[in-house]
Every structure is written in C-alpha cells, then in structure tokens.
Design a protein around this motif. Structure first.
Motif, PDB file in Angstrom:
ATOM      1  N   TRP A  96       0.829  -1.220   0.000  1.00  0.00           N
ATOM      2  CA  TRP A  96       0.000   0.000   0.000  1.00  0.00           C
ATOM      3  C   TRP A  96       0.856   1.259   0.000  1.00  0.00           C
ATOM      4  O   TRP A  96       0.362   2.344  -0.321  1.00  0.00           O
ATOM      5  CB  TRP A  96      -0.915   0.011   1.228  1.00  0.00           C
ATOM      6  N   GLN A 105      -2.490   1.996  -5.236  1.00  0.00           N
ATOM      7  CA  GLN A 105      -3.348   2.984  -4.575  1.00  0.00           C
ATOM      8  C   GLN A 105      -4.040   3.841  -5.619  1.00  0.00           C
ATOM      9  O   GLN A 105      -3.558   3.962  -6.751  1.00  0.00           O
ATOM     10  CB  GLN A 105      -2.512   3.904  -3.669  1.00  0.00           C
ATOM     11  N   PRO A 567      -5.012  -2.686   4.472  1.00  0.00           N
ATOM     12  CA  PRO A 567      -4.799  -1.330   3.937  1.00  0.00           C
ATOM     13  C   PRO A 567      -4.911  -0.275   5.035  1.00  0.00           C
ATOM     14  O   PRO A 567      -5.701  -0.434   5.971  1.00  0.00           O
ATOM     15  CB  PRO A 567      -5.918  -1.168   2.910  1.00  0.00           C
ATOM     16  N   LEU A 571      -5.951   5.329   3.117  1.00  0.00           N
ATOM     17  CA  LEU A 571      -5.684   5.006   1.708  1.00  0.00           C
ATOM     18  C   LEU A 571      -6.643   5.812   0.827  1.00  0.00           C
ATOM     19  O   LEU A 571      -7.855   5.772   1.044  1.00  0.00           O
ATOM     20  CB  LEU A 571      -5.882   3.509   1.475  1.00  0.00           C
TER      21      LEU A 571
END
Length: 574
Positions: A96, A105, A567, A571
């Motif tokens: 991530w 992403q 995640p 994000l």
C-alpha cells in the motif's frame, strides 16, 4: 571494600555504555511532511510554475539507516493527482506504500493527503523517490540514502565526504502538457530541452552558468559520489574529466568493486562510485549526456555539467570567479552500445550468492514498441505517428491499461472482479524473429489489464527480449517490490540451448532495474517472497504511457508474516 565499590562502579559504567550503544543502534522512525505544490522555478532564462515537494527542486534528500522506518505524510496542494513511489524499497508486505497510481493505490487528489509508512529491511546504499503519476516525476523527485545500521560500516574504505548527483531532465514547458499533447496526437512527445545535475543544467546552457553545481575535493582524499538517473526518458553516460571511478554499489546493493572512466545509467538506476583527488589541483567537468539506441528518432543531444573543484586549485574562490575553464571529459558517442554493454556486464555481487535454482516459473517476455492503426472515428490530427498511426508499446503483445476507479492491489486483495485478469501470457502468443524483420501484422498489440499470478515463494526466471518492432531500443525494466539477480545479457534472439551456458550462477549482480540491451535480451531471477500487486515496466516514462508494463499478482503465503498488511485507514479513494 573500596575495591568492591570501584568494581561495581566500573560494571555500572560498562552496563550504561552498553545500553547507550544498544539504544543508539535501535532502529529509528523518521517522520517527514511532503507538500506537493506549484513553485516558480527559473531555468534556461524562463520561469515555470513547476510542481515540487516543499518548494524544493529537486526535492528533499531523505537519509535513514538500514532497519529504520519512514513515515511520510504527503499533502497535495497542486492541481494534478499525485502519488509517490519509493524506488527500489522492497516494501515487504507494505504494498500500500509502494505508490504507483492505480496499481497499489488511487491517486492523492488535489486537496487530499496520504501517509506512506514502511520499514527498510536489509537494504543499504542509494535509492530515490519520485512521483508515479503522469509525468510529474520530471520535477517531483529526490534522493533516498540508506546508511548502514549504526555501528556497521561500508564494505569499502570510508570516504572522506559524500555527494549525491541526481541526473534529471528539464522541459522548457509544462511536462504534463507535453504528455497530453502526445496522447492527443498519437505522436512521440517533444524531447527535453536540457539535462540537469541536482536540478541545474550547467555551463553549456543559456542563463545557467552562475548556478552550476560545484563538487569540492581535496588532493589525496577519496570521496563517494551517489549517482542517480532521475531523467524521464533517457539513458545517460556520465564521466569526470581525467578521473577514474570505482563502482562499489548499484541500486542499493553492494558490488565487487571495478574501475571505469564512464558510467551508463538507465532511468531509475543508481550507481555509487569512489573518486580520488589524484590529479593536479584544478577544475574538472563532471558531465552527462544521452546514450541513445533507437533508430530514426529525435532525442535531446545536449550535455549537462557540474564541476569537480580542488580546494587547493589556483584561485578557486576568487572574487571575480576562477580564471581557469574546467577540463571536459571524453564522453562516448550517443549510440555507443559497446561502451554501454561493457559497463553493464562488469557488475558482480561482492561474493557468492544464493541464486534461485529449480525454477517454478520460466517466463519469456517480449518488450518493445508498436503502432496502432488510426481508429475510424479519429481525425488525422490524432494519428500523427508514422504513416498516420498512433504509437503504442507492449509486453508479450499486451499493451497495459491502468484501471481508473480502483487500484489493482485493492481488487486483487478483495477479490473484486472486472479490474485485472490473471491471464498475462507466460510466453509470446506468437513466436517470431524478435530482432529481425518483423511482419507488420505483429505491430498492433492487444490492450488489457492483465497480471501474471505467482504462488508465494515460487522461484521465477524472466527472459526479457527486446524486439525490432518500429525500432529496437535499450529498455530499462524496473520491477516494483523486488530486487532480482541479472544472470546474463546478450544481443540477438535469446537461445535457451546456448545462452543458458552464459548464466552467472555464482556472483550475479542484484538490481531493481535492468537495462535490456538494444536488439538483445537479459535474464533475471527472483523468489516471489513479497505478496501483493507489483508492476514491472519500462522506466522510460514515454513507454509506460504507451503500455510497456505488466503486473505480477503474488499470492499471500501462510500466516500473517507471509501476507499483505491490511490497507491503511487513510488510503485514498478513487
């Protein structure tokens, strides 16, 4: 009694020293803030509103030790979407934080922010960071220097001083507009107007000499130069007049030292060299210019310079400036493939390494350009490639298309259908004479978002084969999330019977970006020990936009330590 007390005191001092030594060697967490913003930058007599980090061009240098953690909050105050990629960082289980837009992403939208968190594990040397969205990395980049763990030393003589040299590429225009124009017309984008060293073009360009970078050296001292090719679209030769360079590291992996007069770096690659002040005290140009291997195409043929200046040089700090003009190095001819090849084949690991054998996945990927016929609904103004076509590029005849409403890693982790398929071909769909005269029927690749699925821990070999479609060309191929061993490279079509005998299975170099020779091939191996979605692409940005990329989808292994972390809460959403 006094003897006992003094013994206890000495023991206490020893314990205190030991604990302070231990605490100083504890890994640190470094917190940084990156603000992406438009900043007036004047080069070549003209001021542009360039996109920068914290108003700096190039951006800030980050310095850490092996084992440390970086936490970088990126706030986007520019008018474009942005992401930041930490080039060469393994990102074990932290995909991530890798940064390529729509791969790991969604982009950070204008006004948004995202915090990248990752730990550097077992890596030392010179890496760098850069934007991984559109062509923003033309100005959004900086060095990422990983020192040995505290208490450890370099495996070479400690240099007296260190200097980072970021080789860049400058357009006397907005780079985003240059890309947009090319996307609209289907033609090749306009070439750059200058190369730069640490953001400065140097003495050979207009309005530039007063800001030329000066690199100081003293007679007799040995210094470390950390050279990074941060140019957008061009491999570069680099040399220092009258001085030899001893290569000690590349892509943050130590090498068996070797001495050369010329470096060749593809975009994305780094090379650390030792330089000794063993020449008469004076001023010597450090210079970089193109290594250009494509045929019948335009390129920026200018030369960027910095100055290696001996501190005892006559009048090195006179009021009116130094009187002596620096000596210029002999740089190879622009198309000197022999010099490029002699350099890249000189790399070895410092000692015997464990090269993956008993290969589970034996892959063969063609890489190269293509031409799409003009779509029926397009006016001729949108098909300005050769003979009314549009440029494209592909791997194994698949031109890679990024999704635009979710990242590939999210789709892969959450089993969301319709984003990426796992049917990227393991071999070219059709075999042909890759470096010969290729039938026009093979010049138009299919487009798609295709990945190749790997089991956790599988041992992978990839043959990367250049093609002569449109033009053969040296391609710097970068794999995210991994380092790999480069077993061999050569010219012509890879021959599995004879070329495997050339494999170095003893001390091959470890890289994160391999310069695949023009009209030739390179073979790499790695173990798929890092789960996630990892893009492999040509680091000439013009070729990424045309589709010269694919993605490895690496499954989780067993348990938490072999699985992608969840995640982060912040994000970015698409």
């Amino acid at each position: 009694m006094e003897v006992l007390n003094s013994s206890i005191f000495l023991l206490g001092v020893c314990l205190l020293l030991a604990s302070s030594t231990m605490s100083s060697a504890e890994p640190k967490t470094h917190n940084h803030e990156f603000v992406i913003q438009a900043t007036p930058v004047k080069r070549l007599c003209k001021t542009h509103k360039s996109i920068t980090v914290n108003g700096q061009f190039p951006g800030p240098t980050l310095e850490v030790n092996n084992g440390d953690t970086l936490v970088v909050k990126v706030t986007n105050k520019a008018r474009y979407n942005v992401t930041i990629h930490w080039h060469g960082i393994r990102q074990m289980r932290t995909g991530w934080a890798d940064g390529p837009e729509f791969v790991t992403q969604c982009p950070i939208r204008p006004g948004g922010s995202y915090t990248y968190r990752f730990t550097i594990q077992g890596q030392e040397g010179t890496l760098w960071w850069h934007a991984h969205s559109s062509w923003l990395r033309a100005t959004v980049y900086g060095a990422l220097i990983i020192h040995p763990k505290q208490g450890d030393s370099y495996p070479f003589t400690k240099p007296k001083r260190e200097q980072t040299l970021l080789l860049g590429e400058w357009w006397d225009a907005n780079p985003i507009d240059v890309l947009r124009q090319a996307t609209r017309t289907g033609a090749a984008p306009n070439v750059s107007d200058a190369y730069t060293i640490n953001g400065q073009p140097g003495d050979l360009y207009k309005c530039s000499s007063k800001d030329t970078v000066i690199v100081p050296i003293n007679s007799g001292e040995t210094n470390l130069l950390r050279v990074v090719n941060a140019a957008l679209n061009q491999q570069l030769f680099f040399a220092v007049a009258n001085h030899k360079l001893t290569v000690v590291s590349a892509d943050a992996s130590y090498t068996k030292p070797f001495t050369t007069t010329t470096l060749m770096l593809g975009p994305g690659q780094t090379t650390d060299v030792l330089i000794t002040g063993d020449q008469p005290p004076s001023r010597y140009y450090m210079a970089a210019r193109a290594y250009f291997s494509a045929q019948n195409a335009q390129f920026d043929n200018t030369t960027t310079t910095a100055i290696l200046e001996y501190e005892s040089a006559p009048c090195s700090n006179c009021k009116n400036g130094p009187s002596t003009k620096p000596v210029m190095p002999q740089l190879p001819a622009y198309n000197d493939t022999n010099t490029a090849s002699a350099f890249t084949t000189s790399f070895r690991s410092p000692r015997k390494v464990e090269v993956p054998t008993d290969i589970d996945e034996n892959l063969f990927f063609t890489i190269g350009l293509g031409l799409n016929n003009c779509p029926k609904n397009f006016p001729s103004s949108r098909c300005q490639g050769p003979n009314g076509t549009r440029f494209t590029a592909s791997m194994n005849n698949v031109s890679f298309v990024l999704p635009n409403n979710i990242s590939i890693l999210q789709a892969f982790q959450q089993n969301i259908p319709g984003v990426v398929t796992s049917d990227f071909p393991a071999n070219p769909p059709q075999q042909f004479d890759y470096t010969g005269n290729v039938s026009r029927s093979l010049w138009q690749p299919k487009s798609g978002t295709k990945g190749y699925r790997l089991n956790y821990g599988s041992r992978v070999q990839v043959v990367l084969q250049d093609t002569s479609i449109v033009t053969p060309e040296n391609h710097p191929i970068h794999l995210h999330g991994y380092d790999f061993y480069v077993l061999a490279e050569g010219f012509g079509n890879f021959n599995a019977k004879t070329d495997t005998q050339k494999f170095n299975l003893v001390d091959p170099p470890m890289r994160n970006t391999v310069a695949v020779p023009v009209n030739g091939w390179a073979v790499i191996r790695f173990v798929a020990d890092n789960p996630g979605a990892w893009i492999m692409h040509c680091h000439l940005d013009v070729h990424i936009n045309w589709g010269l990329a694919m993605v490895f989808l690496v499954d989780n292994g067993v348990g938490k330590l072999q699985s992608v972390e969840p995640p982060p809460a912040d994000l970015p959403l698409c």
